[in-house]
Design a protein around this motif. Structure first.
Motif, PDB file in Angstrom:
ATOM      1  N   SER A   1      27.008  30.322  37.774  1.00 53.47           N
ATOM      2  CA  SER A   1      27.871  31.080  37.354  1.00 53.47           C
ATOM      3  C   SER A   1      27.905  32.522  37.997  1.00 53.47           C
ATOM      4  O   SER A   1      28.465  33.256  38.058  1.00 53.47           O
ATOM      5  CB  SER A   1      27.861  31.219  35.876  1.00 53.47           C
ATOM      6  OG  SER A   1      28.792  32.433  35.326  1.00 53.47           O
TER       7      SER A   1
ATOM      8  N   VAL B   1      31.003  27.465  38.921  1.00 53.32           N
ATOM      9  CA  VAL B   1      32.227  28.485  38.474  1.00 53.32           C
ATOM     10  C   VAL B   1      33.075  28.766  39.689  1.00 53.32           C
ATOM     11  O   VAL B   1      32.543  29.640  40.736  1.00 53.32           O
ATOM     12  CB  VAL B   1      31.870  29.615  37.644  1.00 53.32           C
ATOM     13  CG1 VAL B   1      32.926  30.561  37.322  1.00 53.32           C
ATOM     14  CG2 VAL B   1      30.961  28.935  36.573  1.00 53.32           C
TER      15      VAL B   1
ATOM     16  N   PRO C   1      36.869  29.263  34.634  1.00 58.13           N
ATOM     17  CA  PRO C   1      36.490  29.542  33.350  1.00 58.13           C
ATOM     18  C   PRO C   1      37.469  30.200  32.359  1.00 58.13           C
ATOM     19  O   PRO C   1      37.219  30.402  31.290  1.00 58.13           O
ATOM     20  CB  PRO C   1      35.254  30.603  33.559  1.00 58.13           C
ATOM     21  CG  PRO C   1      35.601  31.066  34.850  1.00 58.13           C
ATOM     22  CD  PRO C   1      36.436  30.220  35.599  1.00 58.13           C
TER      23      PRO C   1
ATOM     24  N   GLY D   1      32.797  25.475  29.495  1.00 59.19           N
ATOM     25  CA  GLY D   1      31.551  25.303  30.057  1.00 59.19           C
ATOM     26  C   GLY D   1      30.780  24.188  29.346  1.00 59.19           C
ATOM     27  O   GLY D   1      29.785  23.429  30.042  1.00 59.19           O
TER      28      GLY D   1
END
Length: 250
Positions: free
Chosen positions: A81, A119, A172, A194
């Motif tokens: 991330s 991500v 996301p 997630g």
């Protein structure tokens, strides 16, 4: 109970994912800012450990890897991330591409039957964005980051297959964070996709895919996002893929 590593958890997307996954799993948080990591650990509870380090710097990344290997014999889920809104091309390359690649490779020995998630960006932007190596302005750098993360997934599919480990990317959603002025104004602080992609059994054998914010698979343009093209483009930055000094990075 799974062993999970999440990068970029000081705030925003990474913290939201960690908040969901730390309830019933052992989670190692990775970030640059130790104070933010301490706050996150206090907030998330006893299932959480953290290590501070800049993943774009080799020595810092090695410190992070050593901490992870010391604290777990297996990683069930690795979520990339971490990322920056870059002001120059080299920072973009180091933080939004190389940090993900080299951390994954460094942790191969503990990625066995695991899931790796990256991500990335909005599906519409990814569909429309060309793959271009020039990074002359903010828009071009943002486009470079999301397209090259998609290419990285394709490169890592085969490298992780021997470990029976999958790799996928996901959007996301629009989440409140300190990444840029726009995201600071958002109100959403939840990233349910997630934990869905990390834990749900239906994704166990899915690899090389891209998902939207609710976990639907998004079709990819295979003319752009295929293994051969990914290796050709990323070899400009990752010498292990066949770096050529004849190419100059913009």
């Amino acid at each position: 109970m799974k062993n999970i590593v999440i990068t970029g958890v000081g705030s925003g997307v990474g913290f939201a994912i960690a908040r969901d996954l730390s309830i019933n799993n052992q989670v190692i948080l990775v970030g640059r800012n130790e104070h933010k990591l301490q706050l996150a650990q206090t907030s998330l509870g006893n299932n959480v450990k953290y290590v501070a380090g800049d993943l774009s710097i080799n020595s810092e990344r090695q410190k992070v890897v050593e901490f992870i290997l010391k604290n777990t014999e297996r990683i069930d889920v690795l979520i990339h991330s971490a990322g920056i809104y870059p002001t120059n091309s080299q920072d973009n390359i180091n933080n939004n591409l190389l940090a993900h690649y080299y951390l994954t490779i460094a942790l191969l020995k503990v990625l066995r039957g695991s899931r790796v998630l990256i991500v990335t960006g909005n599906p519409q932007a990814i569909a429309m964005a060309p793959i271009c190596e020039q990074q002359f302005n903010a828009l071009m750098r943002a486009t470079w980051a999301i397209t090259h993360k998609m290419l990285l997934v394709q490169v890592l599919v085969d490298q992780l297959a021997a470990q029976k480990t999958t790799i996928n990317s996901f959007f996301p959603g629009d989440v409140k964070s300190n990444l840029m002025a726009y995201t600071k104004s958002l109100t959403n602080t939840s990233v349910p996709v997630g934990s869905l992609l990390a834990l749900n059994e239906k994704f166990e054998n899915v690899t090389g895919a891209f998902f939207d914010e609710i976990g639907n698979k998004v079709p990819q343009n295979t003319d752009k996002y295929n293994k051969n093209n990914a290796k050709r483009v990323l070899s400009l930055y990752i010498r292990e893929l066949g770096y050529s000094s004849l190419h100059k990075l913009q």
